[in-house]
Design a protein around this motif. Structure first.
Motif, PDB file in Angstrom:
ATOM      1  N   THR A 212       0.823  -1.204   0.000  1.00 45.00           N
ATOM      2  CA  THR A 212       0.000   0.000   0.000  1.00 45.00           C
ATOM      3  C   THR A 212       0.857   1.254   0.000  1.00 45.00           C
ATOM      4  O   THR A 212       0.633   2.190  -0.780  1.00 45.00           O
TER       5      THR A 212
ATOM      6  N   PRO B 219     -11.238   7.526   9.756  1.00 49.10           N
ATOM      7  CA  PRO B 219     -12.320   6.534   9.830  1.00 49.10           C
ATOM      8  C   PRO B 219     -13.690   7.182   9.982  1.00 49.10           C
ATOM      9  O   PRO B 219     -14.664   6.767   9.339  1.00 49.10           O
TER      10      PRO B 219
ATOM     11  N   ALA C 157     -14.862   8.626   6.681  1.00 51.09           N
ATOM     12  CA  ALA C 157     -15.296   7.590   5.735  1.00 51.09           C
ATOM     13  C   ALA C 157     -16.718   7.134   6.054  1.00 51.09           C
ATOM     14  O   ALA C 157     -17.547   6.969   5.153  1.00 51.09           O
TER      15      ALA C 157
ATOM     16  N   VAL D 142     -12.113   4.715  -0.074  1.00 58.89           N
ATOM     17  CA  VAL D 142     -11.718   3.756   0.954  1.00 58.89           C
ATOM     18  C   VAL D 142     -10.437   3.043   0.548  1.00 58.89           C
ATOM     19  O   VAL D 142      -9.554   2.800   1.377  1.00 58.89           O
TER      20      VAL D 142
ATOM     21  N   MET E 274      -7.276   4.911   1.496  1.00 60.91           N
ATOM     22  CA  MET E 274      -6.963   5.106   2.908  1.00 60.91           C
ATOM     23  C   MET E 274      -5.829   4.187   3.356  1.00 60.91           C
ATOM     24  O   MET E 274      -5.561   3.160   2.745  1.00 60.91           O
TER      25      MET E 274
ATOM     26  N   GLU F  67      -4.135   1.341   5.520  1.00 62.29           N
ATOM     27  CA  GLU F  67      -4.718   0.053   5.860  1.00 62.29           C
ATOM     28  C   GLU F  67      -5.320   0.045   7.262  1.00 62.29           C
ATOM     29  O   GLU F  67      -6.420  -0.463   7.475  1.00 62.29           O
TER      30      GLU F  67
ATOM     31  N   ASP G 189      -6.412   2.612   8.969  1.00 62.65           N
ATOM     32  CA  ASP G 189      -7.602   3.465   9.004  1.00 62.65           C
ATOM     33  C   ASP G 189      -8.790   2.768   8.350  1.00 62.65           C
ATOM     34  O   ASP G 189      -9.934   2.912   8.796  1.00 62.65           O
ATOM     35  N   THR G 190      -8.518   2.030   7.274  1.00 63.60           N
ATOM     36  CA  THR G 190      -9.591   1.284   6.618  1.00 63.60           C
ATOM     37  C   THR G 190     -10.189   0.255   7.565  1.00 63.60           C
ATOM     38  O   THR G 190     -11.417   0.110   7.661  1.00 63.60           O
ATOM     39  N   HIS G 191      -9.327  -0.455   8.288  1.00 62.34           N
ATOM     40  CA  HIS G 191      -9.810  -1.457   9.244  1.00 62.34           C
ATOM     41  C   HIS G 191     -10.665  -0.796  10.318  1.00 62.34           C
ATOM     42  O   HIS G 191     -11.750  -1.293  10.670  1.00 62.34           O
TER      43      HIS G 191
ATOM     44  N   ARG H  40     -14.073   0.318   8.855  1.00 61.20           N
ATOM     45  CA  ARG H  40     -14.999  -0.800   8.660  1.00 61.20           C
ATOM     46  C   ARG H  40     -15.554  -1.285  10.000  1.00 61.20           C
ATOM     47  O   ARG H  40     -16.724  -1.667  10.104  1.00 61.20           O
TER      48      ARG H  40
END
Length: 228
Positions: free
Chosen positions: A4, A77, A80, A107, A110, A112, A114-116, A119
């Motif tokens: 990433t 987060p 999003a 998304v 973003m 990794e 922050d994506t977690h 979600r």
């Protein structure tokens, strides 16, 4: 450097020298990977919509169309999730698919971690009934113990300490579902009746919001998603 971060770095490198090209070999040496890895990375970026094109010839390489790009967008987060909620207003419009596509791209950009987190936060947001939900509550995403002043439907004001578990949005109101230390049970607080709140330093113990806690007798509850 993970993949990433490398994808971000490749785009930034190509942006810095645009419209001049960088060869796959140069990029491979720069990021200490194989040429094959660079080619796979470039292909992934192109498939995601990044305007990178190949310039043939001995001095050719990969070029970025600088006029059609912008610096990386690093959503938090909470941002999003707020965007996912805002896109609910497009559900009944011809732009529904475009909105979902835009959310997927944001998304994907973003970090990794922050994506977690985004979600995970989205799994705590539930929507009830048809139609757009009102603006998101200020308490959305807070994971510490809250001290609130709450006025119930009879006008009685109380002060409570609560542990946020999740959120339910209706077309007319938002509810904060939380463990209430005053009542020693899970309660739903209408957020427009929370007249004031403060965030304490205490992180509450892990407590899952079970499906039966959202067993609302009228209407179906839908969990928010960032999948677009």
């Amino acid at each position: 450097m993970n993949r990433t971060d490398r994808l971000y770095a490749i785009v930034e490198e190509l942006r810095a020298v645009a419209p001049r090209p960088r060869s796959a070999r140069w990029l491979a040496d720069r990021f200490e990977v194989s040429v094959r890895t660079v080619e796979r990375d470039i292909s992934a970026l192109q498939q995601s919509g990044t305007p990178i094109y190949a310039e043939p010839g001995r001095t050719g390489g990969y070029c970025l169309d600088k006029a059609h790009t912008m610096p990386p967008v690093n959503l938090t987060p909470g941002e999003a999730v707020a965007m996912a909620l805002a896109l609910r207003h497009l559900e009944a419009t011809p732009f529904r698919a475009e909105g979902r596509s835009a959310l997927r791209k944001l998304v994907a950009a973003m970090r990794e971690e922050d994506t977690h987190e985004a979600r995970e936060l989205a799994t705590r947001v539930h929507l009830l009934g048809e139609g757009p939900v009102p603006p998101k509550p200020h308490v959305l995403g807070i994971r510490r113990v809250l001290r609130i002043r709450y006025t119930d439907r009879q006008g009685t004001a109380t002060r409570r300490e609560i542990e946020p578990l999740g959120y339910v949005g209706k077309p007319s109101h938002w509810y904060l579902v939380a463990w209430c230390r005053l009542r020693r049970e899970i309660r739903a607080f209408r957020t427009d009746r929370i007249t004031s709140f403060s965030v304490l330093a205490e992180v509450p113990p892990p407590r899952k919001l079970r499906p039966e806690d959202l067993d609302i007798p009228y209407g179906d509850v839908e969990q928010l998603t960032l999948a677009g």
